[in-house]
Design a protein around this motif. Structure first.
Motif, PDB file in Angstrom:
ATOM      1  N   SER A   1      -7.622  -2.899  -4.150  1.00 46.92           N
ATOM      2  CA  SER A   1      -7.167  -4.078  -3.284  1.00 46.92           C
ATOM      3  C   SER A   1      -8.198  -4.827  -2.826  1.00 46.92           C
ATOM      4  O   SER A   1      -8.177  -6.106  -2.760  1.00 46.92           O
ATOM      5  CB  SER A   1      -6.490  -3.540  -2.004  1.00 46.92           C
TER       6      SER A   1
ATOM      7  N   VAL B   1      -5.329   3.011   4.586  1.00 45.34           N
ATOM      8  CA  VAL B   1      -4.187   3.277   3.401  1.00 45.34           C
ATOM      9  C   VAL B   1      -4.157   4.945   3.500  1.00 45.34           C
ATOM     10  O   VAL B   1      -2.963   5.260   3.250  1.00 45.34           O
ATOM     11  CB  VAL B   1      -5.051   3.117   2.199  1.00 45.34           C
TER      12      VAL B   1
ATOM     13  N   ALA C   1     -10.263  -0.104   5.527  1.00 47.44           N
ATOM     14  CA  ALA C   1      -9.165  -0.118   4.505  1.00 47.44           C
ATOM     15  C   ALA C   1      -8.939   1.273   4.289  1.00 47.44           C
ATOM     16  O   ALA C   1      -7.718   1.513   3.792  1.00 47.44           O
ATOM     17  CB  ALA C   1      -9.581  -0.934   3.310  1.00 47.44           C
ATOM     18  N   ASN C   2      -9.861   1.962   3.698  1.00 49.86           N
ATOM     19  CA  ASN C   2      -9.758   3.516   3.451  1.00 49.86           C
ATOM     20  C   ASN C   2      -9.224   4.494   4.245  1.00 49.86           C
ATOM     21  O   ASN C   2      -8.101   4.871   4.105  1.00 49.86           O
ATOM     22  CB  ASN C   2     -11.003   4.075   2.989  1.00 49.86           C
TER      23      ASN C   2
ATOM     24  N   THR D   1      -7.608   1.512  -2.534  1.00 49.82           N
ATOM     25  CA  THR D   1      -8.304   0.818  -1.594  1.00 49.82           C
ATOM     26  C   THR D   1      -9.438  -0.124  -2.535  1.00 49.82           C
ATOM     27  O   THR D   1      -9.585  -1.468  -2.150  1.00 49.82           O
ATOM     28  CB  THR D   1      -8.912   1.530  -0.668  1.00 49.82           C
TER      29      THR D   1
ATOM     30  N   SER E   1      -5.640   7.080  -2.386  1.00 53.11           N
ATOM     31  CA  SER E   1      -5.877   6.094  -1.453  1.00 53.11           C
ATOM     32  C   SER E   1      -7.255   5.464  -1.834  1.00 53.11           C
ATOM     33  O   SER E   1      -7.385   4.106  -1.694  1.00 53.11           O
ATOM     34  CB  SER E   1      -5.951   6.554  -0.088  1.00 53.11           C
TER      35      SER E   1
ATOM     36  N   GLN F   1       0.813  -1.148   0.097  1.00 52.09           N
ATOM     37  CA  GLN F   1       0.025   0.117  -0.098  1.00 52.09           C
ATOM     38  C   GLN F   1       0.891   1.291  -0.143  1.00 52.09           C
ATOM     39  O   GLN F   1       0.464   2.051  -0.741  1.00 52.09           O
ATOM     40  CB  GLN F   1      -0.877  -0.041   1.163  1.00 52.09           C
TER      41      GLN F   1
END
Length: 296
Positions: free
Chosen positions: A46, A91, A87-88, A43, A39, A30
């Protein structure tokens, strides 16, 4: 202690340790990706990659009979906020703070797990938990201080990004444990939650007027693809650990990922500046979460 009992006791820790290593690998991918791709788009890539990994294994691992169980709804609820939201935040934290500092703050998840246990499940606060909590909070204070009044190379508000991700993940751990009571399958738990998260992110992306600049950042896309593969494997290992072990034992071990993140930064990637303050924070956070686990 019989060998069978010893193996049963160590197996959750082994899966949690594998998850910690894989999360550290994902953090490094990342960090490489966010240098040339925003990001939010990273994300999405990913999580979609992780979802595809789960579905590619469906012909081998999916048991359709389990999809009718109540626990599936729990996994779907988890998918609304994890990994989409967590995750946001993660990242974005890596982008502003770097992988080691971000993952160190993210290791506060046992603190939130303990709080959920006290407020939700009526657990008691013992001295070990209090001591571990103090160590974690003290580390955050040290990390947020500005040396000599000189502005740091990251904003103070960015500290809330990995901490918020940690809180969300702790809630997801508890809900995953509840869901796997009726659906004892780590693979399905990951499949459903990631599928819902991917749907949420793709819907949000479709509603955005500005399309992500992906074509000009192929290396960044590959980094986030690698992060997605690592995340899928890490979540599966983590779910397996939660299925056969206790949250208060598994989560602190997974929180040791900053140690592996730092080792990767120094030995493999050789790109992150490791300050004495950062090393001290990691050395305090990791023992603190272990103390919390031992106190339970």
């Amino acid at each position: 202690m019989p060998a069978e009992l010893l193996s049963a006791d160590l197996l959750p820790l082994a899966f949690a340790l594998v998850a910690a290593v894989l999360f550290a690998v994902g953090d490094q991918f990342q960090y490489l990706g966010v240098r040339s791709l925003d990001s939010r788009s990273g994300t999405m890539i990913s999580i979609v990659t992780s979802t595809l990994c789960f579905w590619l294994l469906a012909p081998v691992l999916l048991d359709p009979a389990l999809l009718t169980q109540v626990g599936i709804l729990v996994f779907a609820v988890i998918g609304v906020f994890r990994p989409a939201l967590s995750a946001n935040l993660s990242v974005a934290g890596v982008r502003h703070l770097g992988p080691t500092l971000s993952s160190t703050l993210a290791s506060t998840s046992p603190l939130f797990g303990t709080a959920l246990g006290i407020l939700w499940l009526g657990e008691t606060l013992n001295w070990q938990t209090a001591l571990g909590t103090a160590g974690i909070v003290g580390s955050i204070v040290v990390l947020s201080r500005r040396r000599g009044g000189v502005a740091a190379d990251w904003p103070v508000w960015a500290l809330a990004l990995p901490i918020g991700a940690a809180a969300i993940r702790s809630l997801a751990h508890v809900l995953s444990k509840i869901g796997m009571v009726t659906v004892p399958d780590p693979y399905i738990a990951g499949l459903v939650s990631f599928t819902v998260s991917a749907a949420v992110l793709l819907t949000g992306q479709a509603m955005r007027r500005q399309r992500p600049r992906v074509l000009g950042s192929r290396s960044a896309v590959l980094c986030f693809v690698g992060s997605g593969v690592a995340m899928a494997l890490a979540i599966t290992a983590l779910n397996q650990a939660l299925l056969i072990g206790d949250i208060v034992v598994v989560v602190p071990v997974v929180s040791a990922s900053p140690v592996f993140t730092m080792l990767l930064s120094i030995v493999v990637f050789r790109r992150e500046r490791v300050s004495g303050r950062l090393v001290a924070a990691v050395c305090v956070v990791v023992p603190s979460v272990i103390v919390i686990a031992l106190g339970r």
